[in-house]
Design an enzyme around this catalytic site. Sequence first.
Site, PDB file in Angstrom:
ATOM      1  N   ASP A  33       0.839  -1.259  -0.140  1.00 14.78           N
ATOM      2  CA  ASP A  33      -0.178  -0.150   0.011  1.00 14.78           C
ATOM      3  C   ASP A  33       1.196   1.262  -0.348  1.00 14.78           C
ATOM      4  O   ASP A  33       2.351   1.645   0.358  1.00 14.78           O
ATOM      5  CB  ASP A  33      -0.738  -0.371   1.334  1.00 14.78           C
ATOM      6  N   LYS A  55      -3.168   3.542  -4.680  1.00 11.53           N
ATOM      7  CA  LYS A  55      -3.642   3.212  -6.369  1.00 11.53           C
ATOM      8  C   LYS A  55      -3.036   2.872  -6.979  1.00 11.53           C
ATOM      9  O   LYS A  55      -2.255   1.929  -7.604  1.00 11.53           O
ATOM     10  CB  LYS A  55      -2.695   5.079  -6.072  1.00 11.53           C
ATOM     11  N   MET A 169      -3.581   9.649  12.134  1.00 15.61           N
ATOM     12  CA  MET A 169      -4.506  10.500  10.577  1.00 15.61           C
ATOM     13  C   MET A 169      -4.945  11.887  10.455  1.00 15.61           C
ATOM     14  O   MET A 169      -6.701  12.341  11.027  1.00 15.61           O
ATOM     15  CB  MET A 169      -5.655   9.506  10.592  1.00 15.61           C
TER      16      MET A 169
HETATM   17  C1  LIG Z   1      -3.408   4.098   7.727  1.00 13.53           C
HETATM   18  S1  LIG Z   1      -2.447   4.848   9.376  1.00 13.53           S
HETATM   19  C2  LIG Z   1      -1.639   3.130   9.698  1.00 13.53           C
HETATM   20  C3  LIG Z   1      -0.730   3.319  10.228  1.00 13.53           C
HETATM   21  C4  LIG Z   1       0.034   2.125  10.064  1.00 13.53           C
HETATM   22  N1  LIG Z   1      -0.442   1.171  10.505  1.00 13.53           N
HETATM   23  C5  LIG Z   1       1.247   2.561  11.294  1.00 13.53           C
HETATM   24  O1  LIG Z   1       1.112   1.092  12.261  1.00 13.53           O
HETATM   25  O2  LIG Z   1       2.077   3.406  11.435  1.00 13.53           O
HETATM   26  C6  LIG Z   1      -1.863   6.009   8.377  1.00 13.53           C
HETATM   27  C7  LIG Z   1      -0.957   7.098   9.198  1.00 13.53           C
HETATM   28  O3  LIG Z   1      -0.134   6.922   9.821  1.00 13.53           O
HETATM   29  C8  LIG Z   1       0.737   8.302   9.942  1.00 13.53           C
HETATM   30  N2  LIG Z   1       2.188   7.713   9.660  1.00 13.53           N
HETATM   31  C9  LIG Z   1       2.680   6.973   8.592  1.00 13.53           C
HETATM   32  N3  LIG Z   1       3.923   6.292   8.403  1.00 13.53           N
HETATM   33  C10 LIG Z   1       4.208   7.401   9.020  1.00 13.53           C
HETATM   34  C11 LIG Z   1       5.548   8.350   8.863  1.00 13.53           C
HETATM   35  N4  LIG Z   1       6.655   7.558   8.302  1.00 13.53           N
HETATM   36  N5  LIG Z   1       5.868   9.189   9.563  1.00 13.53           N
HETATM   37  C12 LIG Z   1       4.553   9.993  10.380  1.00 13.53           C
HETATM   38  N6  LIG Z   1       3.361   9.300  10.249  1.00 13.53           N
HETATM   39  C13 LIG Z   1       3.237   8.020   9.477  1.00 13.53           C
HETATM   40  C14 LIG Z   1       0.341   8.788   9.778  1.00 13.53           C
HETATM   41  O4  LIG Z   1      -0.598   9.351  10.192  1.00 13.53           O
HETATM   42  C15 LIG Z   1      -0.283   8.442   8.581  1.00 13.53           C
HETATM   43  O5  LIG Z   1      -2.481   9.342   8.160  1.00 13.53           O
END
Ligand SMILES: C[S@@+](CC[C@H](N)C(=O)[O-])C[C@H]1O[C@@H](n2cnc3c(N)ncnc32)[C@H](O)[C@@H]1O
Length: 259
Positions: A33, A55, A169
């Site tokens: 993803d 996407k 998010m």
């Molecule tokens: C759909 S969620 C997935 C989270 C993921 N499963 C995790 O455990 O990090 C997506 C959100 O994770 C956060 N996120 C993921 N990777 C990130 C990163 N490298 N830096 C900051 N926020 C991140 C953001 O808030 C983003 O909107």
Amino acid sequence: MTVYLVGAGPGTADLLTMRAARLLATADVVIFDRLVGDEITDMIAPWAQRFDVGKDPNGRSVSQVAINDLLVTCGQLDQTVVRLKGGDPYVFGRGGEEAIALQAHGIDVEVVPGISSAIAGPASAGIPVTHRGVAPGFTVLTGFQASAAKARIDWDAAAKLGTTLVILMGAASATTIRHSLLAGGAPPDTPVAVVSYATTERQTVTRIELEDLGSAPIVNPAVIVVGPAASLDLARFRSSERDSAAPILSPIGPKDTTA
Ligand SMILES: C[S@@+](CC[C@H](N)C(=O)[O-])C[C@H]1O[C@@H](n2cnc3c(N)ncnc32)[C@H](O)[C@@H]1O
């Protein structure tokens, strides 16, 4: 038939687990993803079939129903199938829904945990999410809630928890989060850190107070950290800056392999 739900970690390849790296190198099919970068997808075996479900060719995202269908179809093949997801598969990753869909079709699921941005985001900004005398715990919340969501967050309660709040998010709803926490009694000067692209070369950290959250656009993906621990910055320590050269503990030496 097993589908591996694999956490890809927060972005940088050297934060993948060894099990995840081994599976990527051997899988026949990898379905990944949006938050999984090129550095990690480059580790997929060249012969593997790859599906980018973040996407489609027109830039639209693929629906969860379509992803579940693809997983079931691939899971019914006699092949090693990896579903690769950013962070940890079960932290806001819809991994639970995918596991349920697979199991409903008699397909085994094995989860390979990943380092979640909920941990890596604060840590890479030098913020310990728990800290003796400062933060007795941490609470991970989504900042995005569909209006029809069954389990809604009680922001009044969140404001009073006394733990570090780690909000994923939340970029688009930062102003709403600020209003909700202030209405719940959080002090306006509560420290906040916004960590974008945590652990990657593009990482930025913005430190503000709660009353300013949402006053400037937030670069996605971002983790919003709220609470006294968010004022800490322990990432800056360099051993060369230490006062004393004396080690805190004596080394025990290399492992004896002659026995
Ligand atoms: C759909 S969620 C997935 C989270 C993921 N499963 C995790 O455990 O990090 C997506 C959100 O994770 C956060 N996120 C993921 N990777 C990130 C990163 N490298 N830096 C900051 N926020 C991140 C953001 O808030 C983003 O909107």
